[in-house]
Design a protein around this motif. Structure first.
Motif, PDB file in Angstrom:
ATOM      1  N   LEU A   1      -5.096   9.103  -6.694  1.00 12.69           N
ATOM      2  CA  LEU A   1      -5.385   7.843  -7.382  1.00 12.69           C
ATOM      3  C   LEU A   1      -6.716   7.267  -6.897  1.00 12.69           C
ATOM      4  CD1 LEU A   1      -1.849   6.160  -7.299  1.00 12.69           C
ATOM      5  CD2 LEU A   1      -3.034   6.992  -9.331  1.00 12.69           C
ATOM      6  N   ALA A   2      -6.926   7.314  -5.575  1.00 18.30           N
ATOM      7  CA  ALA A   2      -8.158   6.761  -5.002  1.00 18.30           C
ATOM      8  C   ALA A   2      -9.389   7.488  -5.532  1.00 18.30           C
ATOM      9  CB  ALA A   2      -8.104   6.839  -3.480  1.00 18.30           C
ATOM     10  N   ARG A   3      -9.273   8.796  -5.757  1.00 19.49           N
ATOM     11  CA  ARG A   3     -10.417   9.571  -6.238  1.00 19.49           C
ATOM     12  C   ARG A   3     -10.825   9.182  -7.648  1.00 19.49           C
ATOM     13  NH1 ARG A   3      -8.715  15.703  -4.327  1.00 19.49           N
ATOM     14  NH2 ARG A   3      -8.771  15.311  -2.061  1.00 19.49           N
ATOM     15  N   ARG A   4      -9.916   8.547  -8.382  1.00 20.78           N
ATOM     16  CA  ARG A   4     -10.229   8.122  -9.743  1.00 20.78           C
ATOM     17  C   ARG A   4     -10.955   6.777  -9.779  1.00 20.78           C
ATOM     18  NH1 ARG A   4      -7.554  11.272 -13.465  1.00 20.78           N
ATOM     19  NH2 ARG A   4      -7.762   9.679 -15.085  1.00 20.78           N
ATOM     20  N   LEU A   5     -11.101   6.153  -8.619  1.00 21.71           N
ATOM     21  CA  LEU A   5     -11.832   4.892  -8.545  1.00 21.71           C
ATOM     22  C   LEU A   5     -13.332   5.167  -8.448  1.00 21.71           C
ATOM     23  CD1 LEU A   5      -9.622   3.020  -5.905  1.00 21.71           C
ATOM     24  CD2 LEU A   5      -9.562   2.742  -8.398  1.00 21.71           C
ATOM     25  N   PRO A   6     -14.160   4.252  -8.937  1.00 23.26           N
ATOM     26  CA  PRO A   6     -15.617   4.408  -8.755  1.00 23.26           C
ATOM     27  C   PRO A   6     -15.950   4.499  -7.274  1.00 23.26           C
ATOM     28  CG  PRO A   6     -15.128   2.677 -10.340  1.00 23.26           C
ATOM     29  CD  PRO A   6     -13.817   3.058  -9.725  1.00 23.26           C
ATOM     30  N   SER A   7     -16.894   5.338  -6.939  1.00 24.03           N
ATOM     31  CA  SER A   7     -17.233   5.558  -5.528  1.00 24.03           C
ATOM     32  C   SER A   7     -17.670   4.268  -4.842  1.00 24.03           C
ATOM     33  CB  SER A   7     -18.335   6.614  -5.416  1.00 24.03           C
ATOM     34  OG  SER A   7     -19.494   6.207  -6.150  1.00 24.03           O
ATOM     35  N   ALA A   8     -18.264   3.348  -5.593  1.00 24.88           N
ATOM     36  CA  ALA A   8     -18.720   2.089  -5.001  1.00 24.88           C
ATOM     37  C   ALA A   8     -17.558   1.248  -4.492  1.00 24.88           C
ATOM     38  CB  ALA A   8     -19.528   1.290  -6.028  1.00 24.88           C
ATOM     39  N   LEU A   9     -16.356   1.484  -5.031  1.00 23.21           N
ATOM     40  CA  LEU A   9     -15.186   0.714  -4.596  1.00 23.21           C
ATOM     41  C   LEU A   9     -14.519   1.323  -3.364  1.00 23.21           C
ATOM     42  CD1 LEU A   9     -13.373  -0.161  -7.962  1.00 23.21           C
ATOM     43  CD2 LEU A   9     -14.802  -1.648  -6.540  1.00 23.21           C
ATOM     44  N   ARG A  10     -14.719   2.604  -3.135  1.00 23.55           N
ATOM     45  CA  ARG A  10     -14.009   3.281  -2.053  1.00 23.55           C
ATOM     46  C   ARG A  10     -14.717   3.049  -0.715  1.00 23.55           C
ATOM     47  NH1 ARG A  10     -13.967   7.563  -5.937  1.00 23.55           N
ATOM     48  NH2 ARG A  10     -15.229   8.891  -4.598  1.00 23.55           N
ATOM     49  N   THR A  11     -14.646   1.815  -0.255  1.00 25.54           N
ATOM     50  CA  THR A  11     -15.332   1.419   0.978  1.00 25.54           C
ATOM     51  C   THR A  11     -14.390   1.333   2.170  1.00 25.54           C
ATOM     52  OG1 THR A  11     -15.029  -0.917   0.436  1.00 25.54           O
ATOM     53  CG2 THR A  11     -17.061   0.141  -0.321  1.00 25.54           C
ATOM     54  N   GLY A  12     -13.150   1.769   2.010  1.00 21.82           N
ATOM     55  CA  GLY A  12     -12.185   1.712   3.098  1.00 21.82           C
ATOM     56  C   GLY A  12     -10.874   2.326   2.643  1.00 21.82           C
ATOM     57  N   PRO A  13      -9.836   2.251   3.482  1.00 24.25           N
ATOM     58  CA  PRO A  13      -8.534   2.820   3.126  1.00 24.25           C
ATOM     59  C   PRO A  13      -7.997   2.233   1.826  1.00 24.25           C
ATOM     60  CG  PRO A  13      -8.595   2.194   5.437  1.00 24.25           C
ATOM     61  CD  PRO A  13      -9.839   1.639   4.816  1.00 24.25           C
ATOM     62  N   VAL A  14      -7.393   3.095   1.003  1.00 19.26           N
ATOM     63  CA  VAL A  14      -6.771   2.664  -0.244  1.00 19.26           C
ATOM     64  C   VAL A  14      -5.265   2.689  -0.046  1.00 19.26           C
ATOM     65  CG1 VAL A  14      -6.474   3.158  -2.695  1.00 19.26           C
ATOM     66  CG2 VAL A  14      -8.705   3.542  -1.605  1.00 19.26           C
ATOM     67  N   ARG A  15      -4.622   1.543  -0.268  1.00 18.25           N
ATOM     68  CA  ARG A  15      -3.191   1.393   0.006  1.00 18.25           C
ATOM     69  C   ARG A  15      -2.443   0.996  -1.272  1.00 18.25           C
ATOM     70  NH1 ARG A  15      -2.617  -0.588   5.174  1.00 18.25           N
ATOM     71  NH2 ARG A  15      -0.424  -0.009   4.980  1.00 18.25           N
ATOM     72  N   PRO A  16      -1.202   1.451  -1.435  1.00 18.54           N
ATOM     73  CA  PRO A  16      -0.399   0.972  -2.570  1.00 18.54           C
ATOM     74  C   PRO A  16      -0.104  -0.522  -2.400  1.00 18.54           C
ATOM     75  CG  PRO A  16       0.564   2.930  -1.552  1.00 18.54           C
ATOM     76  CD  PRO A  16      -0.474   2.432  -0.613  1.00 18.54           C
ATOM     77  N   LEU A  17      -0.331  -1.288  -3.439  1.00 15.32           N
ATOM     78  CA  LEU A  17      -0.124  -2.735  -3.371  1.00 15.32           C
ATOM     79  C   LEU A  17       1.035  -3.201  -4.232  1.00 15.32           C
ATOM     80  CD1 LEU A  17      -1.144  -5.539  -2.438  1.00 15.32           C
ATOM     81  CD2 LEU A  17      -2.593  -5.558  -4.486  1.00 15.32           C
ATOM     82  N   GLY A  18       1.199  -2.625  -5.408  1.00 18.96           N
ATOM     83  CA  GLY A  18       2.262  -3.047  -6.300  1.00 18.96           C
ATOM     84  C   GLY A  18       2.480  -2.032  -7.399  1.00 18.96           C
ATOM     85  N   ILE A  19       3.659  -2.041  -7.966  1.00 19.54           N
ATOM     86  CA  ILE A  19       3.957  -1.144  -9.077  1.00 19.54           C
ATOM     87  C   ILE A  19       4.881  -1.880 -10.037  1.00 19.54           C
ATOM     88  CG2 ILE A  19       5.969  -0.018  -8.028  1.00 19.54           C
ATOM     89  CD1 ILE A  19       4.790   2.651  -9.146  1.00 19.54           C
TER      90      ILE A  19
END
Length: 254
Positions: A184-202
């Motif tokens: 999921l994190a890899r599908r985010l724009p690289s500019a947003l991936r500035t730290g750990p990506v955590r599940p927040l809500g579903i």
């Protein structure tokens, strides 16, 4: 091109927060905040609350009589995971607070239990007293800002169908499906991936992620192509979202 959903409405988010929030704080001018052990929105436009019988809020409500007094109920939606900033959203319900007469308390408690049983109801008349908050307005605030809804829209909305199992699913994602979160994190724009990506809500519309970046946190939403209503559909939608139909399905933790 597949059409994606736009996420839950503001009223739906408020109803889900109200259903999930394990505690709330009642604020009345001129007194300290009172923690309530139960809150439930009712179809008649009120919120039923349970507060300690010896609290200032109970005393002030009795003194105010049938006319009641202004009060605000604050609900806090905490993330199920140990995030750097644990609060996902705040909901404020403003209205008029009135005491529930003793001869009506047990019947009201039974009505509340019929909709959703809560162990705190056993304390009615034994150190805890029921109150009603006649709702006038509702506001929610989260990382995207603050927004108000009418009481009518709030009461017409339903909480998310997965609100009771969301905690187990998010914990399962974090602990047992780090590979899926990474996809999921890899599908985010690289500019947003500035730290750990955590599940927040579903929810039935999609999944939210928290990026704990070096300069602050940022929340992003990834929507499903269509809303889902059951666990198998949600699992399929997650696999489609990461672009890998063979990823192990998500199951609720019991």
């Amino acid at each position: 091109m597949n059409r994606t959903t736009t996420g839950p409405s503001t009223a739906e988010r408020m109803r889900s927060t109200s259903a999930r929030a394990t505690g709330a704080v009642l604020a009345i001018a001129g007194s300290d905040p009172t923690e309530t052990s139960l809150h439930q929105l009712r179809a008649d436009g009120t919120a039923v609350l349970l507060a300690p019988s010896d609290s200032t809020a109970i005393g002030l409500a009795w003194q105010a009589g049938a006319g009641g007094l202004p009060a605000v109920l604050e609900l806090t939606d905490f993330a199920p995971l140990a995030l750097r900033e644990p609060v996902r959203s705040l909901v404020w319900l403003r209205g008029t607070l009135v005491a529930v007469p003793d001869d009506r308390a047990r019947g009201l408690a039974d009505d509340v239990a019929a909709d959703h049983p809560h162990p705190a109801l056993l304390d009615v008349g034994h150190g805890a007293t029921l109150l009603r908050l006649r709702l006038d307005s509702a506001v929610v605030a989260d990382s995207s800002g603050a927004e108000a809804v009418t009481v009518e829209d709030l009461l017409a909305a339903d909480p998310d169908p997965f609100w009771e199992v969301e905690t187990g699913w998010l914990q399962h994602l974090e602990e047992d499906h780090a590979d899926l979160v990474e996809l999921l994190a890899r599908r985010l724009p690289s500019a947003l991936r500035t730290g750990p990506v955590r599940p927040l809500g579903i929810d039935r519309y999609g999944i939210r992620l928290r990026i704990e970046g070096v300069s602050g946190d940022r929340d992003v939403r990834m929507d499903f192509t269509e809303p889902v209503d059951d666990a198998p559909s949600l699992s399929r939608s997650l696999r489609i979202l990461v672009g890998c139909p063979f990823v192990n399905g998500l199951r609720a933790r019991h």
